[in-house]
Design a protein around this motif. Structure first.
Motif, PDB file in Angstrom:
ATOM      1  N   GLN A 108      49.055  55.188  -8.959  1.00 50.03           N
ATOM      2  CA  GLN A 108      48.833  55.960  -7.748  1.00 50.03           C
ATOM      3  C   GLN A 108      48.828  57.457  -8.008  1.00 50.03           C
ATOM      4  OE1 GLN A 108      47.963  54.820  -4.799  1.00 50.03           O
ATOM      5  NE2 GLN A 108      47.874  56.862  -3.900  1.00 50.03           N
ATOM      6  N   GLU A 109      49.658  57.910  -8.947  1.00 50.80           N
ATOM      7  CA  GLU A 109      49.722  59.350  -9.209  1.00 50.80           C
ATOM      8  C   GLU A 109      48.398  59.902  -9.704  1.00 50.80           C
ATOM      9  OE1 GLU A 109      53.315  61.458 -10.576  1.00 50.80           O
ATOM     10  OE2 GLU A 109      53.983  59.480 -11.212  1.00 50.80           O
ATOM     11  N   LEU A 110      47.590  59.052 -10.332  1.00 55.18           N
ATOM     12  CA  LEU A 110      46.269  59.510 -10.770  1.00 55.18           C
ATOM     13  C   LEU A 110      45.386  59.861  -9.584  1.00 55.18           C
ATOM     14  CD1 LEU A 110      45.495  56.927 -13.607  1.00 55.18           C
ATOM     15  CD2 LEU A 110      46.320  59.267 -13.869  1.00 55.18           C
ATOM     16  N   LYS A 111      45.641  59.251  -8.448  1.00 54.62           N
ATOM     17  CA  LYS A 111      44.860  59.528  -7.244  1.00 54.62           C
ATOM     18  C   LYS A 111      45.418  60.711  -6.463  1.00 54.62           C
ATOM     19  CE  LYS A 111      43.498  54.682  -6.709  1.00 54.62           C
ATOM     20  NZ  LYS A 111      43.452  53.506  -5.808  1.00 54.62           N
ATOM     21  N   GLU A 112      46.663  61.054  -6.708  1.00 54.60           N
ATOM     22  CA  GLU A 112      47.310  62.111  -5.937  1.00 54.60           C
ATOM     23  C   GLU A 112      47.217  63.476  -6.611  1.00 54.60           C
ATOM     24  OE1 GLU A 112      51.236  60.604  -5.522  1.00 54.60           O
ATOM     25  OE2 GLU A 112      50.698  59.154  -3.946  1.00 54.60           O
ATOM     26  N   LYS A 113      47.184  63.514  -7.928  1.00 53.49           N
ATOM     27  CA  LYS A 113      47.159  64.781  -8.660  1.00 53.49           C
ATOM     28  C   LYS A 113      45.731  65.167  -9.027  1.00 53.49           C
ATOM     29  CE  LYS A 113      51.665  64.207 -10.977  1.00 53.49           C
ATOM     30  NZ  LYS A 113      52.342  65.419 -10.479  1.00 53.49           N
ATOM     31  N   THR A 118      47.948  68.654 -13.491  1.00 53.60           N
ATOM     32  CA  THR A 118      48.605  67.996 -14.616  1.00 53.60           C
ATOM     33  C   THR A 118      48.784  68.919 -15.812  1.00 53.60           C
ATOM     34  OG1 THR A 118      46.551  67.180 -15.633  1.00 53.60           O
ATOM     35  CG2 THR A 118      47.550  65.820 -13.900  1.00 53.60           C
ATOM     36  N   ILE A 119      48.269  70.144 -15.722  1.00 57.05           N
ATOM     37  CA  ILE A 119      48.289  71.066 -16.869  1.00 57.05           C
ATOM     38  C   ILE A 119      49.100  72.304 -16.516  1.00 57.05           C
ATOM     39  CG2 ILE A 119      46.877  72.521 -18.381  1.00 57.05           C
ATOM     40  CD1 ILE A 119      44.634  70.475 -18.053  1.00 57.05           C
ATOM     41  N   ASN A 120      50.120  72.576 -17.305  1.00 60.64           N
ATOM     42  CA  ASN A 120      50.968  73.748 -17.072  1.00 60.64           C
ATOM     43  C   ASN A 120      51.047  74.668 -18.283  1.00 60.64           C
ATOM     44  OD1 ASN A 120      51.927  73.078 -14.365  1.00 60.64           O
ATOM     45  ND2 ASN A 120      52.980  71.367 -15.343  1.00 60.64           N
ATOM     46  N   ASP A 121      50.262  74.403 -19.322  1.00 63.22           N
ATOM     47  CA  ASP A 121      50.361  75.186 -20.550  1.00 63.22           C
ATOM     48  C   ASP A 121      49.837  76.604 -20.342  1.00 63.22           C
ATOM     49  OD1 ASP A 121      51.324  72.955 -21.715  1.00 63.22           O
ATOM     50  OD2 ASP A 121      49.546  72.479 -22.884  1.00 63.22           O
ATOM     51  N   VAL A 122      50.593  77.564 -20.861  1.00 61.56           N
ATOM     52  CA  VAL A 122      50.192  78.975 -20.837  1.00 61.56           C
ATOM     53  C   VAL A 122      50.316  79.514 -22.258  1.00 61.56           C
ATOM     54  CG1 VAL A 122      50.722  81.287 -19.973  1.00 61.56           C
ATOM     55  CG2 VAL A 122      50.953  79.299 -18.454  1.00 61.56           C
ATOM     56  N   ARG A 123      49.288  80.156 -22.747  1.00 62.60           N
ATOM     57  CA  ARG A 123      49.301  80.767 -24.086  1.00 62.60           C
ATOM     58  C   ARG A 123      49.205  82.280 -23.925  1.00 62.60           C
ATOM     59  NH1 ARG A 123      47.362  76.039 -26.790  1.00 62.60           N
ATOM     60  NH2 ARG A 123      48.457  74.415 -25.626  1.00 62.60           N
ATOM     61  N   ILE A 124      50.102  82.999 -24.581  1.00 57.34           N
ATOM     62  CA  ILE A 124      50.113  84.466 -24.521  1.00 57.34           C
ATOM     63  C   ILE A 124      49.731  84.998 -25.893  1.00 57.34           C
ATOM     64  CG2 ILE A 124      51.501  86.521 -24.059  1.00 57.34           C
ATOM     65  CD1 ILE A 124      53.271  84.804 -22.272  1.00 57.34           C
ATOM     66  N   GLU A 209      50.483  62.255 -19.413  1.00 57.49           N
ATOM     67  CA  GLU A 209      51.834  62.802 -19.568  1.00 57.49           C
ATOM     68  C   GLU A 209      52.401  63.216 -18.215  1.00 57.49           C
ATOM     69  OE1 GLU A 209      53.588  66.985 -21.223  1.00 57.49           O
ATOM     70  OE2 GLU A 209      52.247  65.908 -22.578  1.00 57.49           O
ATOM     71  N   ALA A 210      51.609  63.901 -17.398  1.00 57.81           N
ATOM     72  CA  ALA A 210      52.090  64.370 -16.092  1.00 57.81           C
ATOM     73  C   ALA A 210      52.382  63.212 -15.148  1.00 57.81           C
ATOM     74  CB  ALA A 210      51.058  65.311 -15.467  1.00 57.81           C
ATOM     75  N   CYS A 211      51.681  62.096 -15.322  1.00 56.65           N
ATOM     76  CA  CYS A 211      51.889  60.926 -14.459  1.00 56.65           C
ATOM     77  C   CYS A 211      52.925  59.967 -15.032  1.00 56.65           C
ATOM     78  CB  CYS A 211      50.563  60.202 -14.234  1.00 56.65           C
ATOM     79  SG  CYS A 211      49.347  61.183 -13.308  1.00 56.65           S
ATOM     80  N   GLY A 212      53.554  60.349 -16.142  1.00 60.79           N
ATOM     81  CA  GLY A 212      54.595  59.514 -16.725  1.00 60.79           C
ATOM     82  C   GLY A 212      54.068  58.214 -17.302  1.00 60.79           C
ATOM     83  N   ILE A 213      52.833  58.222 -17.788  1.00 61.73           N
ATOM     84  CA  ILE A 213      52.201  57.005 -18.293  1.00 61.73           C
ATOM     85  C   ILE A 213      51.998  57.143 -19.804  1.00 61.73           C
ATOM     86  CG2 ILE A 213      50.139  55.553 -18.197  1.00 61.73           C
ATOM     87  CD1 ILE A 213      49.725  56.628 -15.335  1.00 61.73           C
ATOM     88  N   LYS A 257      40.263  65.196  -8.521  1.00 61.10           N
ATOM     89  CA  LYS A 257      41.414  64.334  -8.716  1.00 61.10           C
ATOM     90  C   LYS A 257      41.348  63.695 -10.098  1.00 61.10           C
ATOM     91  CE  LYS A 257      43.301  64.635  -4.540  1.00 61.10           C
ATOM     92  NZ  LYS A 257      44.672  65.136  -4.293  1.00 61.10           N
ATOM     93  N   ALA A 258      42.546  63.421 -10.650  1.00 70.85           N
ATOM     94  CA  ALA A 258      42.597  62.863 -12.003  1.00 70.85           C
ATOM     95  C   ALA A 258      41.860  61.535 -12.085  1.00 70.85           C
ATOM     96  CB  ALA A 258      44.051  62.697 -12.436  1.00 70.85           C
TER      97      ALA A 258
END
Length: 590
Positions: A108-113, A118-124, A209-213, A257-258
């Motif tokens: 279900q999380e694939l339909k909600e996100k 699902t991506i939070n990476d930041v490169r400086i 990874e974000a959906c815990g799968i 959506k994912a």
């Protein structure tokens, strides 16, 4: 014996409790190819006992103002062995009965996100002298792409800037303009469009990874497939005309959506997501369907199959495939032929010339009409003498698979088709000095990915351009300019199997046509199997071990025929397992 545990305790059950559920294979797309499967739900009626009331938070009490319970961990046991686990929700409760809905292997999380969520990476980059500058970093991603989750490479886009913001320079017609004079990317206000293109594998990793799968990628199994990248239109240029040193990779990910993203890629490459509901802590596996067709059978169900059966046609055999994008139709008047191949209307043959075979796109023609992707136009091409003849003829849009049926009158027909909601970023020849696209002639300059789509700037977050269509490209690494251009090496990306000099050196193409195209490599085995298949419905006597070991990836054999299981309806009772009703798709031995 059935047992159900919720909140770490077993529920009271009726003596005649039974659980029925139908499992559906994700391999069979059906009429719409529109479902990411892998989860299923079934209701269980519970007696309204004090023990059950306590375990389910007293759902039937009128003085209980709380919402009915949701997302409670549930485990289903059969003869003391855990069969599967999931989440439970109370949908209906009365003074006599409680209805518990159990969701197994939920995606279900694939339909909600969204993919971006699902991506939070930041490169400086460039924060101090020990770190590379943004331009150096961009070069490194192009030079050693295997070390990064994204790549910078040039893309031709004359529509990135709206009129008020367009610098109207040669550089501004590009995303990630490459300066051949210095062998480097460009950073100045006259360009204003730079961005990394995320790798497809990286996006896969982040979604699951974000959906815990836990997942296994059995699709991208070599270096070339791992360099598939996804187009985006988000520029990292700041208002002062420099590259932002903070890369928020979320900004460069698709916005849908994912599950919609996964569906589109599955459609393009004929993939499916498989999960094993009966195996604890199992992985979700991304598998090409060609792999499944080629496998031998794993289980022999001959002795388990009951005598009665029915046999019918199957409707999963598409007769044409197409990219669902609408940006490649002929317009009134003249149109170049990059995206079209000539269709011989008499024998149904399709001429699948590639860019170095025939000078197709140098010729213009007049559009007459289009029906289901078959375009009638004035002008014709003689593939034997390489000459243009004035005549009426048919064109087949390259987004359609050249694999069509004939109707009763012998006329070619698109038939039942699958609209794939992902497409290649097509490759064109461009003069690097003038930016003018060349026809397909022997004097051809360098090739580049090409799109015409408005872009978004980092400093205008309150004024986003529309999300671009889902477009994929292979990054190929640095290649020398071809013999005509002779300008030195540059970061080379394309959607076909040719290097910059026209040599057939790569293993995959994103075109439908050709021995390395999407149809031949990914779709042909599956379509051929489905076009020769029948659907057999038959009851199978399966025991607990059979259920635990079952996977839709596996072929089964009954007598002398191999099958893939399309669906399996299972009923558990307090006394035993009823014969399961299976829909079986016959697969001819290969």
């Amino acid at each position: 014996m059935i047992d159900i545990k919720i909140n770490n305790d077993f529920l009271d059950l009726y003596p005649n409790t039974q659980i029925s559920f139908q499992l559906n294979s994700p391999a069979f797309f059906g009429a719409t190819a529109d479902i990411v499967q892998g989860s299923y739900t079934f209701p269980i009626n519970l007696p309204d006992t004090p023990h059950n009331q306590c375990l389910t938070d007293y759902p039937s009490r009128l003085d209980n103002a709380a919402k009915l319970c949701f997302d409670k961990p549930v485990e289903i046991y059969w003869c003391g062995n855990i069969l599967f686990s999931g989440k439970g929700a109370i949908k209906v409760a009365s003074d006599k009965q409680i209805q518990l809905s159990v969701i197994i292997a939920s995606l279900q999380e694939l339909k909600e996100k969204t993919v971006q969520q699902t991506i939070n990476d930041v490169r400086i980059l460039g924060a101090d002298i020990t770190e590379p500058s943004m331009l150096s970093h961009a070069f490194e991603t192009a030079n050693t792409p295997q070390d990064f989750d994204y790549v910078f490479y040039p893309v031709r886009n004359t529509c990135f800037h709206v009129e008020d913001n367009d610098p109207q320079t040669v550089e501004s017609d590009w995303q990630n303009y490459w300066n051949f004079n210095v062998g480097w990317f460009t950073e100045n206000p006259s360009q204003s469009a730079a961005m990394p293109f995320l790798k497809l594998r990286y996006i896969y990793d982040k979604i699951f990874e974000a959906c815990g799968i836990t997942y296994e990628n059995l699709f991208q199994t070599d270096a070339e497939l791992n360099l598939l990248t996804v187009y985006n239109n988000y520029s990292i240029y700041t208002e002062s005309g420099t590259w932002n040193t903070v890369l928020s990779l979320r900004d460069h990910a698709p916005q849908q959506k994912a599950n919609e993203f996964l569906k589109a890629i599955n459609q393009m490459f004929c993939l499916a997501l498989f999960s094993d509901g009966f195996r604890q802590n199992s992985k979700v596996r991304l598998v090409p369907l060609r792999t499944i067709i080629r496998r031998p059978y794993k289980y022999d169900w001959t002795e388990k199959a009951q005598c009665e059966y029915s046999k019918s046609c199957i409707d999963d055999a598409y007769e044409s495939l197409c990219f669902a994008s609408t940006d490649d139709k002929l317009e009134e008047g003249d149109k170049r032929l990059e995206d079209y191949v000539i269709l011989n209307p008499f024998v149904g043959q399709v001429y699948t010339q590639t860019w170095n075979d025939v000078p197709l796109s140098g010729f213009a023609l007049k559009y007459i009409e289009e029906t289901d992707g078959i375009v009638q136009a004035e002008g014709a091409f003689d593939p034997i003498n390489f000459s243009l003849i004035y005549n009426k003829f048919n064109l087949l849009n390259k987004r359609y698979l050249c694999h069509l049926k004939e109707n009763a009158t012998g006329v070619l027909d698109v038939g039942s088709k699958l609209d794939v909601k992902a497409a290649p970023l097509f490759t064109y020849f461009v003069d690097p000095d003038t930016g003018v696209p060349f026809p397909f002639t022997t004097e051809r300059p360098n090739k580049y990915p090409w799109i015409e789509f408005e872009g978004t700037y980092y400093y205008q977050r309150d004024n986003f351009a529309p999300a671009p269509p889902l477009k994929l490209t292979f990054y190929r690494g640095f290649e020398d300019s071809n013999e005509i251009a002779n300008l030195g090496p540059y970061p080379y990306a394309n959607s076909h199997e040719y290097d910059n000099d026209g040599n057939d050196v790569y293993n995959y193409s994103l075109s439908w046509q050709g021995d390395k195209g999407l149809h031949a490599v990914w779709w042909r085995d599956w379509l051929s199997a489905m076009q020769n298949a029948n659907l057999v419905t038959r009851d199978i006597c399966l025991d607990f071990v059979d259920l635990v070991n079952f996977s839709f990836e596996d072929k089964v054999r009954i007598e002398n025929m191999d099958y893939l299981v399309k669906s399996l309806k299972v009923t558990l009772t307090m006394q035993g397992i009823k014969p399961a009703t299976a829909e079986l798709v016959s697969i001819r031995h290969t």
